[in-house]
Design an enzyme around this catalytic site. Structure first.
Site, PDB file in Angstrom:
ATOM      1  N   HIS A   1       1.635   3.588   9.104  1.00 46.41           N
ATOM      2  CA  HIS A   1       1.696   2.466   8.161  1.00 46.41           C
ATOM      3  C   HIS A   1       3.128   2.190   7.728  1.00 46.41           C
ATOM      4  CE1 HIS A   1      -2.576   3.681   7.507  1.00 46.41           C
ATOM      5  NE2 HIS A   1      -2.735   2.375   7.427  1.00 46.41           N
TER       6      HIS A   1
ATOM      7  N   GLU B   1      -5.817   2.679  15.183  1.00 41.08           N
ATOM      8  CA  GLU B   1      -6.314   1.294  15.278  1.00 41.08           C
ATOM      9  C   GLU B   1      -5.164   0.374  15.680  1.00 41.08           C
ATOM     10  OE1 GLU B   1      -8.273  -0.361  11.714  1.00 41.08           O
ATOM     11  OE2 GLU B   1      -7.331  -2.265  12.257  1.00 41.08           O
TER      12      GLU B   1
ATOM     13  N   GLU C   1       0.863  -1.181   0.000  1.00 38.81           N
ATOM     14  CA  GLU C   1       0.000   0.000   0.000  1.00 38.81           C
ATOM     15  C   GLU C   1       0.895   1.225   0.000  1.00 38.81           C
ATOM     16  OE1 GLU C   1      -2.083  -0.727   3.591  1.00 38.81           O
ATOM     17  OE2 GLU C   1      -3.684  -1.863   2.605  1.00 38.81           O
TER      18      GLU C   1
HETATM   19  P1  ATP Z   1      -5.552   0.532   8.873  1.00 35.96           P
HETATM   20  O1  ATP Z   1      -7.017   0.738   8.589  1.00 35.96           O
HETATM   21  O2  ATP Z   1      -5.055   1.332  10.040  1.00 35.96           O
HETATM   22  O3  ATP Z   1      -4.691   0.664   7.664  1.00 35.96           O
HETATM   23  P2  ATP Z   1      -6.177  -2.254   8.664  1.00 35.96           P
HETATM   24  O4  ATP Z   1      -7.586  -2.303   9.146  1.00 35.96           O
HETATM   25  O5  ATP Z   1      -5.928  -2.250   7.194  1.00 35.96           O
HETATM   26  O6  ATP Z   1      -5.400  -1.007   9.333  1.00 35.96           O
HETATM   27  P3  ATP Z   1      -5.833  -4.943   9.594  1.00 35.96           P
HETATM   28  O7  ATP Z   1      -5.838  -5.674   8.315  1.00 35.96           O
HETATM   29  O8  ATP Z   1      -7.061  -4.910  10.412  1.00 35.96           O
HETATM   30  O9  ATP Z   1      -5.340  -3.445   9.313  1.00 35.96           O
HETATM   31  O10 ATP Z   1      -4.558  -5.458  10.431  1.00 35.96           O
HETATM   32  C1  ATP Z   1      -4.577  -5.723  11.832  1.00 35.96           C
HETATM   33  C2  ATP Z   1      -3.668  -4.754  12.576  1.00 35.96           C
HETATM   34  O11 ATP Z   1      -2.358  -4.744  12.001  1.00 35.96           O
HETATM   35  C3  ATP Z   1      -4.121  -3.309  12.503  1.00 35.96           C
HETATM   36  O12 ATP Z   1      -5.089  -3.038  13.488  1.00 35.96           O
HETATM   37  C4  ATP Z   1      -2.831  -2.562  12.747  1.00 35.96           C
HETATM   38  O13 ATP Z   1      -2.528  -2.498  14.138  1.00 35.96           O
HETATM   39  C5  ATP Z   1      -1.796  -3.444  12.090  1.00 35.96           C
HETATM   40  N1  ATP Z   1      -1.480  -2.961  10.742  1.00 35.96           N
HETATM   41  C6  ATP Z   1      -2.197  -3.156   9.619  1.00 35.96           C
HETATM   42  N2  ATP Z   1      -1.610  -2.593   8.550  1.00 35.96           N
HETATM   43  C7  ATP Z   1      -0.482  -2.015   9.014  1.00 35.96           C
HETATM   44  C8  ATP Z   1       0.581  -1.289   8.398  1.00 35.96           C
HETATM   45  N3  ATP Z   1       0.591  -1.045   7.082  1.00 35.96           N
HETATM   46  N4  ATP Z   1       1.604  -0.845   9.178  1.00 35.96           N
HETATM   47  C9  ATP Z   1       1.597  -1.094  10.510  1.00 35.96           C
HETATM   48  N5  ATP Z   1       0.638  -1.784  11.140  1.00 35.96           N
HETATM   49  C10 ATP Z   1      -0.388  -2.251  10.421  1.00 35.96           C
HETATM   50 MG    MG Z   2      -8.414  -3.362  10.680  1.00 34.02          MG
END
Ligand code: ATP
Ligand code: MG
Length: 430
Positions: free
Chosen positions: A221, A353, A214
């Site tokens: 991120h 989150e 992404e």
């Molecule tokens: P966001 O909406 O903040 O991009 P997400 O909903 O896409 O997160 P999930 O797929 O739910 O992320 O992943 C579970 C957890 O992993 C997230 O709550 C977050 O703490 C962590 N996470 C997800 N993507 C990233 C990223 N690109 N960098 C760091 N941490 C991440």
């Molecule tokens: Mg999520």
């Protein structure tokens, strides 16, 4: 004494009980103060600084040692008159010096500040700054407590592949690469594997890196991040919320007990110890946002601006539960009495989150239907879905972003501060 002489003590082991002992210590030269007949040298190791007193008649070359060189010395421990120090070492022998070349790219004492980018470019040196190394001591301790708490809750640690042959959750955010003339991907989560593993192992967890292609240039991120993933048979999402709450509370307690964090300086983590983490439903969030003038409709995803608004009125930890099913991945279970909603939760800290989790759909036919609704081909998930015919129990789980948790524990605004060698759309080195 030779270069192979063994270090006998770390800095934090030098106390009144060692007065009169001959010790060998090693570390990096942080400071040299020359007051004529005597030279004071501060050597720092991972546990802290120590003062070495040097008689210039014996070791006049000591004042020429470049700062940040590594040095191994031996000497006699004596009581110290210096402010804040109980003991110091009277130098008897310099065993070895590996000089640092100046100018150094950054000042690892932190007296001269550098940008996060410059610091990461020289991360190995940056870590000599005790403020920086502390972040990674906190990280290590947090990992230790996570493993212990989950193992106390009967979770088994597993390792699933990160090179995968098909998209684990679908979507376009997968890194792909050439794999012996085939195409392979880097795993974006262990979701499918951990669901399959509970078929026999009952409760599993994995701590591992995941990859998201992404192009997000934000402070929260990375393209490679560490996730703590758990999955458990015969539990619903509220039990998962409880286990994660227990884990986070244990981490904060243990960091406090080992003096790695001062909760009086971090209201967010202090408050989580004082009561149960509050729970807001998605519906309540929408009502709150609407009453604050935010244009958002029931069913919409919470945008960055909505999350920031919510974060203002809920600066600490809070759960958001019962999200609309359509906003959640295909493996999430609908809410029994309202199929528009789902048995799911996110754990938030202010706008950030930390966790996404939920009860999983264990009926493979319903999964096929949802895959289709989300524009994914159920056929490409046949390897996964066949395991559902082998006695798939109801189950739940979640993924916690370890790096984001570290941001909260260390009060850091930028995720790059808590990751040794961050990877983002721009940075691939060091
Ligand atoms: P966001 O909406 O903040 O991009 P997400 O909903 O896409 O997160 P999930 O797929 O739910 O992320 O992943 C579970 C957890 O992993 C997230 O709550 C977050 O703490 C962590 N996470 C997800 N993507 C990233 C990223 N690109 N960098 C760091 N941490 C991440
Ligand atoms: Mg999520």
């Amino acid at each position: 004494m030779t270069i192979n002489s063994k270090r006998s003590h770390y800095s934090n082991q030098l106390d009144e009980k060692t007065i009169g002992k001959h010790v060998t210590v090693g570390g990096w030269v942080e400071d040299i103060r020359d007051i004529g007949k005597i030279i004071f040298m501060i050597i720092r190791d991972i546990t802290g600084p120590m003062q070495v007193v040097i008689n210039q008649d014996d070791f006049s070359q000591a004042r020429e040692i470049p700062r940040q060189s590594s040095i191994l010395i031996s000497g006699l421990v004596q009581s110290s008159k210096a402010k804040g120090k109980r003991v110091e070492i009277k130098l008897e022998n310099i065993i070895s010096i590996f000089p640092a070349q100046h100018p150094l790219p950054i000042d690892p004492t932190g007296r001269v500040e550098s940008s996060i980018d410059k610091r990461i470019d020289s991360r190995a040196l940056d870590l000599r700054n005790p403020q920086v190394s502390k972040v990674f001591l906190i990280r290590s301790k947090a990992l230790e407590v996570i493993r212990r708490t989950l193992s106390d809750n009967h979770f088994i640690e597993v390792n699933t592949p990160k090179i995968i042959g098909s998209a684990s959750e679908g979507g376009s955010n997968l890194f792909s690469f050439d794999y012996f003339k085939k195409i392979a991907f880097l795993a974006q989560s262990p979701q499918l594997y951990k669901e399959q593993l509970i078929l026999a192992l009952d409760r599993v967890f994995e701590i591992a890196p995941y990859f998201r292609a992404e192009n997000s240039n934000t402070v929260r991120h990375l393209t490679e991040f560490q996730s703590v993933d758990i999955e458990a048979a015969f539990v619903d999402y509220h039990e998962i919320m409880d286990i994660m709450e227990e884990t986070i509370k244990n981490i904060i307690k243990e960091l406090t007990n080992s003096n790695l964090v001062n909760i009086d300086k971090n209201e967010t983590i202090k408050s989580v110890l004082q009561s149960k983490i509050p729970e807001l439903t998605y519906k309540e969030c929408i009502q709150e946002l609407n009453s604050n003038g935010e244009k958002i409709e029931y069913g919409d995803d919470l945008s960055d601006s909505s999350l920031r608004k919510l974060g203002q009125s809920h600066p600490g930890f809070y759960f958001i539960t019962e999200w609309p099913l359509k906003l959640k991945p295909f493996y999430i279970h609908e809410k029994e009495d309202d199929e528009f909603l789902s048995n799911s939760f996110d754990l938030q800290v202010g706008y950030l989150e930390l966790i996404s989790g939920g009860t999983r759909q264990h009926n493979p036919n319903k999964i096929r239907k949802r895959l289709q609704e989300q524009g994914l081909n159920p056929q490409s998930f046949s390897e996964h879905l066949k395991t559902f015919e082998w006695g798939m129990p109801p189950h739940s789980g979640c993924g916690l972003g370890l790096d984001r948790l570290l941001m909260v524990l260390t009060n850091s605004i930028n995720i790059r501060d808590v990751v040794l060698y961050p990877r983002d759309p721009i940075r691939l080195t060091p």
